[in-house]
Design an enzyme around this catalytic site. Structure first.
Site, PDB file in Angstrom:
ATOM      1  N   TYR A   1       5.225 -13.275  -1.994  1.00  0.00           N
ATOM      2  CA  TYR A   1       4.554 -12.332  -1.101  1.00  0.00           C
ATOM      3  C   TYR A   1       3.999 -13.052   0.124  1.00  0.00           C
ATOM      4  O   TYR A   1       4.169 -12.596   1.269  1.00  0.00           O
ATOM      5  CB  TYR A   1       3.422 -11.619  -1.841  1.00  0.00           C
ATOM      6  CG  TYR A   1       2.650 -10.648  -0.977  1.00  0.00           C
ATOM      7  CD1 TYR A   1       3.187  -9.411  -0.639  1.00  0.00           C
ATOM      8  CD2 TYR A   1       1.382 -10.974  -0.494  1.00  0.00           C
ATOM      9  CE1 TYR A   1       2.486  -8.517   0.160  1.00  0.00           C
ATOM     10  CE2 TYR A   1       0.675 -10.088   0.312  1.00  0.00           C
ATOM     11  CZ  TYR A   1       1.230  -8.866   0.634  1.00  0.00           C
ATOM     12  OH  TYR A   1       0.533  -7.981   1.436  1.00  0.00           O
TER      13      TYR A   1
ATOM     14  N   SER B   1      -0.485 -10.625   6.693  1.00  0.00           N
ATOM     15  CA  SER B   1      -1.529 -10.550   5.669  1.00  0.00           C
ATOM     16  C   SER B   1      -2.198 -11.910   5.543  1.00  0.00           C
ATOM     17  O   SER B   1      -1.605 -12.945   5.873  1.00  0.00           O
ATOM     18  CB  SER B   1      -0.918 -10.153   4.320  1.00  0.00           C
ATOM     19  OG  SER B   1      -1.809 -10.389   3.244  1.00  0.00           O
TER      20      SER B   1
END
Length: 328
Positions: free
Chosen positions: A184, A158
């Protein structure tokens, strides 16, 4: 070694998985897609199965996945919970018992800002689910991947990796204050480093690996995000659970394009160990860049990738060298 340099493929943010697959016949190929019944995972499953591949979907809720996938041909569902060691081992054992080669492994499933930040082992939930569970799964499927002699593994990273490199001294936030954004981001850096190291270990066996940023897509991954979190990304949640997004967001069909491209494109024959986006290998950008594209050097650093691999083996009590490292 493949250079981290765009190939000028002609694809871009609006390219769909179907467009990437145009004219390709995947009959006889077997793919596994984790989380392949929702969001970009569903579109990945739909595209691969539509091109003739047999697709096995790993899902925590088998009944739900079967309902979603009922209209698709060539699709099987096996229970898989990436936060459960025994579930991962059972999934891998079931697949190995079929004696099939594995041609495509799409490590798509993940969580974002979950309500529980650590598991019973004290492992950070983002790190455990997004990365470590997929590491364990890949090791369990290694012999099937080798049997293909032409396998590809796609690890969903990501742009969140831009928050910074992994803090190897505090993987599970026992010494620093927990920060969900950093947590994350580090898990997605780990997913990218995994592809770099797996490619090095797998290429002599015909197993190539790629890290993918799919772009910004609103899907079930956002279910744990607060309205404040969403607002920071220019997104509003409607009362019916749907989203109103700002410019720059993609459809699930567009979000699946780079995963599918990395999995099947002949443009990547003989290549691997790179970070991809927009249907192409993506350029490296500076560490302090605020651009929401490109890859930062720490997400493709070979030294960090090898270090993470060894730590992962230790965390999961996997003997070192189960997937041996080839020499340059």
């Amino acid at each position: 070694m493949t250079k981290q340099k765009p190939l000028q493929t002609g694809f871009g943010p609006e390219t769909t998985a179907q467009e990437v697959l145009a004219g390709q016949d995947l009959s006889g190929k077997v793919a596994i897609v984790t989380g392949g019944h929702g969001g970009i995972g569903l579109e990945t499953t739909r595209a691969l199965a539509g091109a003739g591949a047999t697709v096995i979907v790993g899902a925590r809720d088998v009944n739900k996945a079967q309902e979603v996938l009922a209209s698709l041909k060539n699709v099987e569902v096996i229970r898989l919970d990436l936060a459960d060691l025994s579930s991962i081992d059972e999934f891998a054992a079931i697949y190995r018992s079929s004696n099939r080669a594995l041609d495509l492994l799409i490590l798509n499933a993940g969580v974002c800002f979950p309500p529980t930040i650590k598991d019973e082992r004290g492992f950070d939930t983002h790190f455990e689910t997004n990365y470590l569970g997929h590491f364990q799964l890949t090791v369990g499927l290694w012999e099937a991947l080798k049997r293909s002699e032409d396998a590809r593994v796609v690890s969903l990273s990501s742009i969140g990796h831009m928050t910074g490199p992994i803090d190897f001294d505090d993987l599970h936030f026992t010494q620093r204050p927990y920060d969900k954004v950093v947590s994350y981001g580090e898990s997605k850096t780990a997913c990218s480093l995994f592809a770099i190291e797996l490619d090095k270990r797998g290429r002599e066996h015909g197993v190539r690996a790629f890290a993918v940023h799919p772009g910004a897509i609103m899907s079930g991954l956002a279910r744990h995000l607060s309205d404040e979190d969403l607002a920071g990304w220019g997104v509003k949640r409607n009362e019916d659970g749907t989203y109103v997004t700002s410019e720059g967001f993609r459809t699930a069909e567009q979000g699946a394009a780079t995963s599918v491209w990395c999995a099947v494109s002949p443009m990547l024959n003989g290549m691997g160990g790179v970070y991809c986006e927009d249907g192409d290998i993506k350029e490296v950008v500076s560490a302090d860049s605020q651009l929401h594209r490109g890859v930062r050097s720490w997400a493709i650093d070979s030294v960090s990738a090898e270090k993470l691999w060894t730590i992962s083996e230790d965390l999961l009590h996997i003997p070192h060298g189960t997937i041996p490292r080839s020499q340059d």
